[in-house]
Structure formats: structure tokens, C-alpha cells
Design an enzyme around this catalytic site. Structure first.
Site, PDB file in Angstrom:
ATOM      1  N   ARG A   1       0.847  -1.201   0.000  1.00 11.97           N
ATOM      2  CA  ARG A   1       0.000   0.000   0.000  1.00 11.97           C
ATOM      3  C   ARG A   1       0.876   1.242   0.000  1.00 11.97           C
ATOM      4  O   ARG A   1       2.032   1.212   0.409  1.00 11.97           O
ATOM      5  CB  ARG A   1      -0.924   0.001   1.220  1.00 11.97           C
ATOM      6  CG  ARG A   1      -0.249   0.044   2.586  1.00 11.97           C
ATOM      7  CD  ARG A   1       0.081   1.428   3.081  1.00 11.97           C
ATOM      8  NE  ARG A   1       0.282   1.476   4.526  1.00 11.97           N
ATOM      9  CZ  ARG A   1       1.033   2.387   5.134  1.00 11.97           C
ATOM     10  NH1 ARG A   1       1.695   3.283   4.446  1.00 11.97           N
ATOM     11  NH2 ARG A   1       1.142   2.390   6.459  1.00 11.97           N
TER      12      ARG A   1
ATOM     13  N   GLU B   1      -7.057   7.571   7.579  1.00  5.83           N
ATOM     14  CA  GLU B   1      -5.965   8.373   8.157  1.00  5.83           C
ATOM     15  C   GLU B   1      -5.442   9.394   7.143  1.00  5.83           C
ATOM     16  O   GLU B   1      -5.065  10.513   7.502  1.00  5.83           O
ATOM     17  CB  GLU B   1      -4.839   7.439   8.623  1.00  5.83           C
ATOM     18  CG  GLU B   1      -3.676   8.179   9.246  1.00  5.83           C
ATOM     19  CD  GLU B   1      -2.667   7.229   9.876  1.00  5.83           C
ATOM     20  OE1 GLU B   1      -3.075   6.220  10.487  1.00  5.83           O
ATOM     21  OE2 GLU B   1      -1.453   7.495   9.754  1.00  5.83           O
TER      22      GLU B   1
ATOM     23  N   ARG C   1      -5.490   5.882   0.741  1.00  6.75           N
ATOM     24  CA  ARG C   1      -4.577   4.759   0.897  1.00  6.75           C
ATOM     25  C   ARG C   1      -4.840   3.864  -0.294  1.00  6.75           C
ATOM     26  O   ARG C   1      -5.984   3.406  -0.489  1.00  6.75           O
ATOM     27  CB  ARG C   1      -4.865   3.987   2.194  1.00  6.75           C
ATOM     28  CG  ARG C   1      -4.349   4.666   3.451  1.00  6.75           C
ATOM     29  CD  ARG C   1      -2.829   4.605   3.546  1.00  6.75           C
ATOM     30  NE  ARG C   1      -2.336   5.377   4.672  1.00  6.75           N
ATOM     31  CZ  ARG C   1      -2.142   4.879   5.897  1.00  6.75           C
ATOM     32  NH1 ARG C   1      -2.379   3.608   6.139  1.00  6.75           N
ATOM     33  NH2 ARG C   1      -1.693   5.649   6.852  1.00  6.75           N
TER      34      ARG C   1
ATOM     35  N   CYS D   1       0.842  10.975   9.015  1.00  8.85           N
ATOM     36  CA  CYS D   1       1.811  10.390   9.961  1.00  8.85           C
ATOM     37  C   CYS D   1       3.213  10.476   9.363  1.00  8.85           C
ATOM     38  O   CYS D   1       3.418  10.077   8.211  1.00  8.85           O
ATOM     39  CB  CYS D   1       1.444   8.928  10.229  1.00  8.85           C
ATOM     40  SG  CYS D   1       2.539   8.146  11.428  1.00  8.85           S
TER      41      CYS D   1
ATOM     42  N   THR E   1       5.587   8.669   9.658  1.00  4.85           N
ATOM     43  CA  THR E   1       6.130   7.362   9.251  1.00  4.85           C
ATOM     44  C   THR E   1       5.731   7.033   7.812  1.00  4.85           C
ATOM     45  O   THR E   1       6.286   6.114   7.216  1.00  4.85           O
ATOM     46  CB  THR E   1       5.608   6.221  10.152  1.00  4.85           C
ATOM     47  OG1 THR E   1       4.201   6.082   9.949  1.00  4.85           O
ATOM     48  CG2 THR E   1       5.904   6.478  11.607  1.00  4.85           C
TER      49      THR E   1
ATOM     50  N   ARG F   1       4.116   0.611   2.376  1.00  4.33           N
ATOM     51  CA  ARG F   1       4.270  -0.479   3.339  1.00  4.33           C
ATOM     52  C   ARG F   1       3.945  -1.761   2.582  1.00  4.33           C
ATOM     53  O   ARG F   1       2.816  -1.968   2.145  1.00  4.33           O
ATOM     54  CB  ARG F   1       3.342  -0.313   4.539  1.00  4.33           C
ATOM     55  CG  ARG F   1       3.625  -1.371   5.619  1.00  4.33           C
ATOM     56  CD  ARG F   1       2.922  -1.051   6.912  1.00  4.33           C
ATOM     57  NE  ARG F   1       1.636  -1.681   7.070  1.00  4.33           N
ATOM     58  CZ  ARG F   1       1.437  -2.933   7.517  1.00  4.33           C
ATOM     59  NH1 ARG F   1       2.470  -3.708   7.845  1.00  4.33           N
ATOM     60  NH2 ARG F   1       0.213  -3.409   7.639  1.00  4.33           N
TER      61      ARG F   1
ATOM     62  N   ARG G   1       3.820  -6.486  12.861  1.00  3.26           N
ATOM     63  CA  ARG G   1       2.521  -6.070  13.422  1.00  3.26           C
ATOM     64  C   ARG G   1       1.669  -7.316  13.663  1.00  3.26           C
ATOM     65  O   ARG G   1       1.999  -8.404  13.207  1.00  3.26           O
ATOM     66  CB  ARG G   1       1.778  -5.137  12.442  1.00  3.26           C
ATOM     67  CG  ARG G   1       2.502  -3.823  12.183  1.00  3.26           C
ATOM     68  CD  ARG G   1       1.694  -2.878  11.313  1.00  3.26           C
ATOM     69  NE  ARG G   1       2.409  -1.618  11.129  1.00  3.26           N
ATOM     70  CZ  ARG G   1       1.945  -0.567  10.491  1.00  3.26           C
ATOM     71  NH1 ARG G   1       0.723  -0.604   9.965  1.00  3.26           N
ATOM     72  NH2 ARG G   1       2.642   0.531  10.373  1.00  3.26           N
TER      73      ARG G   1
ATOM     74  N   GLU H   1      -1.943  -2.678  12.539  1.00  2.00           N
ATOM     75  CA  GLU H   1      -1.308  -1.908  13.597  1.00  2.00           C
ATOM     76  C   GLU H   1      -2.087  -1.991  14.915  1.00  2.00           C
ATOM     77  O   GLU H   1      -3.314  -1.942  14.915  1.00  2.00           O
ATOM     78  CB  GLU H   1      -1.262  -0.462  13.135  1.00  2.00           C
ATOM     79  CG  GLU H   1      -0.452   0.410  14.024  1.00  2.00           C
ATOM     80  CD  GLU H   1      -0.097   1.698  13.313  1.00  2.00           C
ATOM     81  OE1 GLU H   1      -0.982   2.309  12.716  1.00  2.00           O
ATOM     82  OE2 GLU H   1       1.079   2.057  13.358  1.00  2.00           O
TER      83      GLU H   1
HETATM   84  P1  ADP Z   1      -1.746   0.106   7.046  1.00  2.52           P
HETATM   85  O1  ADP Z   1      -1.077  -1.094   6.504  1.00  2.52           O
HETATM   86  O2  ADP Z   1      -2.586   0.764   6.016  1.00  2.52           O
HETATM   87  O3  ADP Z   1      -0.784   1.018   7.718  1.00  2.52           O
HETATM   88  P2  ADP Z   1      -2.850  -1.584   9.163  1.00  2.52           P
HETATM   89  O4  ADP Z   1      -1.532  -1.994   9.707  1.00  2.52           O
HETATM   90  O5  ADP Z   1      -3.916  -1.242  10.163  1.00  2.52           O
HETATM   91  O6  ADP Z   1      -2.760  -0.301   8.212  1.00  2.52           O
HETATM   92  O7  ADP Z   1      -3.384  -2.733   8.218  1.00  2.52           O
HETATM   93  C1  ADP Z   1      -4.575  -2.549   7.509  1.00  2.52           C
HETATM   94  C2  ADP Z   1      -5.230  -3.865   7.164  1.00  2.52           C
HETATM   95  O8  ADP Z   1      -4.434  -4.566   6.214  1.00  2.52           O
HETATM   96  C3  ADP Z   1      -5.390  -4.808   8.355  1.00  2.52           C
HETATM   97  O9  ADP Z   1      -6.608  -5.495   8.234  1.00  2.52           O
HETATM   98  C4  ADP Z   1      -4.250  -5.769   8.163  1.00  2.52           C
HETATM   99  O10 ADP Z   1      -4.470  -7.019   8.765  1.00  2.52           O
HETATM  100  C5  ADP Z   1      -4.253  -5.891   6.666  1.00  2.52           C
HETATM  101  N1  ADP Z   1      -3.001  -6.424   6.102  1.00  2.52           N
HETATM  102  C6  ADP Z   1      -1.769  -5.933   6.174  1.00  2.52           C
HETATM  103  N2  ADP Z   1      -0.896  -6.704   5.528  1.00  2.52           N
HETATM  104  C7  ADP Z   1      -1.593  -7.748   5.025  1.00  2.52           C
HETATM  105  C8  ADP Z   1      -1.273  -8.902   4.259  1.00  2.52           C
HETATM  106  N3  ADP Z   1      -0.024  -9.131   3.841  1.00  2.52           N
HETATM  107  N4  ADP Z   1      -2.271  -9.754   3.945  1.00  2.52           N
HETATM  108  C9  ADP Z   1      -3.546  -9.521   4.338  1.00  2.52           C
HETATM  109  N5  ADP Z   1      -3.906  -8.462   5.046  1.00  2.52           N
HETATM  110  C10 ADP Z   1      -2.950  -7.573   5.392  1.00  2.52           C
HETATM  111  C1  CIR Z   2       1.892   5.674  17.371  1.00  3.23           C
HETATM  112  O1  CIR Z   2       2.600   6.659  17.526  1.00  3.23           O
HETATM  113  O2  CIR Z   2       1.997   4.649  18.046  1.00  3.23           O
HETATM  114  C2  CIR Z   2       0.844   5.697  16.287  1.00  3.23           C
HETATM  115  N1  CIR Z   2       0.546   7.045  15.948  1.00  3.23           N
HETATM  116  C3  CIR Z   2       1.323   4.927  15.052  1.00  3.23           C
HETATM  117  C4  CIR Z   2       2.655   5.339  14.514  1.00  3.23           C
HETATM  118  C5  CIR Z   2       3.086   4.615  13.241  1.00  3.23           C
HETATM  119  N2  CIR Z   2       3.073   3.224  13.329  1.00  3.23           N
HETATM  120  C6  CIR Z   2       4.125   2.400  13.372  1.00  3.23           C
HETATM  121  O3  CIR Z   2       5.246   2.713  13.083  1.00  3.23           O
HETATM  122  N3  CIR Z   2       3.854   1.163  13.727  1.00  3.23           N
END
Ligand code: ADP
Ligand code: CIR
Length: 355
Positions: free
Chosen positions: A125, A224, A228, A270, A272, A279, A308, A313
Site C-alpha cells: 500500500r 488516516e 490509501r 503520519c 512514518t 508499506r 505487526r 497496527e
Molecule cells: P496500514 O497497513 O494501512 O498502515 P494496518 O496496519 O492497520 O494499516 O493494516 C490494515 C489492514 O491490512 C489490516 O486489516 C491488516 O491485517 C491488513 N493487512 C496488512 N498486511 C496484510 C497482508 N499481507 N495480507 C492480508 N492483510 C494484510
Molecule cells: C503511534 O505513535 O503509536 C501511532 N501514531 C502509530 C505510529 C506509526 N506506526 C508504526 O510505526 N507502527
């Protein structure tokens, strides 16, 4: 001038943060001296230091603890953002400039788990913000709707594999929403780190999700970030997943104007998620290595990877499924980000085989 009430709130909560055992990067770098220097500043959108750090003031367990409420926060509060960014992205000194976008050739990549033994699914993403708007904490309801309209108009012009439909969040039933969240397609609301940052005003209005029929191409609108852009599928075909995302971003780039910074590349709420915003993650089972969580975390850190939980997250790992992705997104090109992730996951798989 900053409103005395805001200044009072900021100062009181900052004192508590200083006394706390918060491990956040914001606590680490926001010294008393820097706090004094920044506390009376305001951005073009009238955002203050409180808007940037409210998230950590309310959540001492933040890992970063800093959000940009609008693009020029990165400059107005640059003394804080610069050092937090340099730390998170594993080196990006004040003199550094993010390289121009370069997706390279997806054909240089292979399946990340050719024998299909470890990887359940692969997702890449990125984040994009539209030019000339603040981020969540600064948006009016009208601006939210404008962004939703502009983004969905661009998305509806996509063709082929990327053709799909937009579903506004307010039209979804709870069951439908929960199913999409469980399937990792839809964002979950109610994140307390975003809540404290004022990112949920007018929710669920102007929020939604665009998907193609097989749900391998997904765009989150006004969660956010303004956008995305996500490519996701079962198995380990990283080349296929990456190519879909690259094609989508190139198409959208022709239809929308994105917010860019002279040093940081693409900007997002963010710190990050700036630079490439990428990511790239796998859902992976590493049963032997998972037995020693501390050691696995240490190895992942050395490989510039982040772990994660299964729901993303701030979630726990379920059924032994880990989400492992690249950590840094800034100072490297798109193709370098993906290569770093690919090499790191390969190394983890080899270590698992040897365990
Ligand atoms: P982001 O990746 O956009 O920063 P999150 O960490 O919250 O946000 O992940 C968003 C969604 O994507 C969650 O449901 C997570 O489980 C899913 N996700 C992330 N990586 C994978 C993957 N490789 N396969 C399936 N789902 C994934
Ligand atoms: C935090 O500071 O914990 C949240 N705002 C998420 C920061 C970014 N996430 C990450 O690197 N895992």
C-alpha cells in the site's frame, strides 16, 4: 497568537508526558528547550503544537506520538519532525532529499515464497494526499466531501483490472463492515491514537472504500490519509501485487494532483508514511522462530523490518499469523523499498528453514 487555553492544556499535559515512562519518539526528542521554541507557533491552517502531539499527550504508549495536521506542519514544527523522521526512517539527516519516484520493473521481483509454505497473503500500500488541503485534523466537512468527490471521480475512470466501485461507509451495514474488516479489506475505526489527533470528525461522512470485483485493488478514502492505495492478494506473488499498485498509482497520478514536499516527497498525516508511503507486507507463519519473540523482533529490526499483529497496527497476532513489512519509506525509491522487504522476508524464511 496561540489561545491561552490551548497553551495551558499543552503545557500541563507536556509536563505529565515528561514525567511518564513513554517510549515514544516524541517524548525522546521534544526537550523542554524545543517545547519552548515551538509552543507559540501556528501553521497556515492555524494548527498548533497541541494538534501535532495531542496523540501522545493522551496516549503515552504511542510509538511515534506525532501527526502532521496539515502539510506546512512539517516546516513550522520542523525542528521536531526532522529528528523524529530521521530516527523512524533509519537515517534521513537534515541535508537529505527524498529521491524521485522510481517503481523499477516488477519483473525483477519473484514470488516471495515459491513453495507456498509460509506466506498466506501479500499486500503493498501507499498513502497519498491531495494538494492544497490540510490533513484530517484541519479539514472542514465541505473539504472532506470535496476530497471524496475528486478521489472517487478519478477512481471511476480506471479501467481493466483496476475498474471497480466506491462504497461510502455510511451506506454499509455493521455486518458488511465487519466482514470487510475481517477480510483485511476495510479500515477499522475507533483507533484511540487517531481519535486524540482529531482525525475522526464527521465520521462516517466522506469516508469509504473503492474495490475492484476480486478485491485485489482497494482504495481507502479519508481514513488516516486522503487516500490509501492498496494491492492485496492471497499467496506470495509479490511481483504481481507490486505491479498492480505501481500501475494504479501511475494512472491516478495523471488524474489527481498530490501533495509533495521539497525534501520529504509525498506527504501524509503520519511522519512514518512520507516519502514513498509504501508499506509492503506479508501475512506469514514462522512457527519455529515465533517461539522466541524477542529474538524474532531483534532479527526483524536488523533487517529493517517491522512486525505487526494479524489485524494490522496495534493488534495481536492470531493463529501464529504475523504481519511483517518494511519499516522505512523515506530516502529510498519505491523499487528499493520493495527490494529491502523482499530480501528481508527471504532471509527470515531461510532462518526458519534452518531452525
Ligand atoms: P496500514 O497497513 O494501512 O498502515 P494496518 O496496519 O492497520 O494499516 O493494516 C490494515 C489492514 O491490512 C489490516 O486489516 C491488516 O491485517 C491488513 N493487512 C496488512 N498486511 C496484510 C497482508 N499481507 N495480507 C492480508 N492483510 C494484510
Ligand atoms: C503511534 O505513535 O503509536 C501511532 N501514531 C502509530 C505510529 C506509526 N506506526 C508504526 O510505526 N507502527
Amino acid at each position: 497568537k496561540v489561545d491561552p487555553e490551548i497553551l495551558q492544556k499543552l503545557t500541563t499535559k507536556y509536563v505529565l508526558l515528561q514525567k511518564s515512562d513513554s517510549k515514544s519518539l516524541t517524548k525522546k526528542y521534544l526537550t523542554q528547550e524545543l517545547f519552548e521554541k515551538l509552543k507559540e507557533k501556528k501553521t497556515k491552517y492555524n494548527m498548533t503544537l497541541l494538534d501535532c502531539i495531542a496523540t501522545v499527550l493522551d496516549n503515552h504508549d504511542s510509538s511515534v506520538g506525532l501527526y502532521a495536521p496539515c502539510p506546512d506542519s512539517y516546516d513550522v514544527f520542523g525542528d521536531l519532525f526532522d529528528i523524529v523522521i530521521e530516527d523512524y526512517h533509519i537515517g534521513f539527516p537534515k541535508s537529505a532529499v527524498h529521491p524521485p519516484m522510481d517503481w523499477g520493473e516488477a519483473s525483477d521481483l519473484q514470488n516471495i515464497d515459491p513453495n507456498g509454505k509460509y506466506v498466506i497473503s501479500t499486500r503493498v500500500r501507499t498513502a497519498r494526499s491531495l494538494k492544497d488541503y490540510p490533513f484530517n485534523p484541519g479539514l472542514s466537512e465541505e473539504q472532506y466531501k470535496e476530497i471524496e468527490t475528486k478521489v472517487t471521480c478519478a477512481l471511476c475512470q480506471l479501467t481493466g483490472d483496476l475498474r471497480g466501485q466506491y462504497q461510502p461507509l455510511y451506506e454499509m451495514s455493521d455486518d458488511e463492515m465487519n466482514k470487510l474488516i475481517d477480510d483485511h479489506i476495510l479500515f477499522k475505526g475507533g483507533d484511540r491514537f487517531l481519535e486524540s489527533a482529531n482525525a475522526y470528525r464527521y465520521w462516517p461522512n466522506a469516508r469509504g472504500v473503492f474495490t475492484n470485483p476480486p478485491k485485489t485493488f482497494i482504495v481507502w478514502v479519508n481514513e488516516e490519509d486522503h487516500m490509501r492505495i492498496i494491492s492485496l492478494q492471497q499467496g506470495g506473488d509479490l511481483a504481481g501485487v507490486y505491479k498492480r499498485l505501481a500501475d494504479a498509482v501511475k494512472e491516478l497520478d495523471r488524474r489527481l494532483e498530490f501533495c509533495k514536499h521539497k525534501r520529504f516527497g509525498y506527504l501524509s498525516m503520519c511522519p512514518t508514511n512520507i516519502g514513498t508511503g509504501i508499506r509492503a507486507s506479508v501475512h506469514i507463519k514462522l512457527p519455529k522462530m515465533s517461539q522466541n519473540e524477542a529474538k524474532l523482533n531483534e532479527i526483524a529490526g536488523r533487517l529493517n523490518l517491522q512486525i505487526r499483529g494479524t489485524g494490522g497496527e496495534h493488534t495481536e497476532s492470531k493463529g501464529g499469523v504475523l504481519d511483517i513489512s518494511n519499516k522505512r519509506r523515506l530516502g529510498v525509491t519505491e523499487k528499493e523499498v520493495i527490494k529491502e522487504m523482499f530480501n528481508g522476508i527471504q532471509e527470515l524464511i531461510q532462518l526458519e528453514e534452518k531452525s
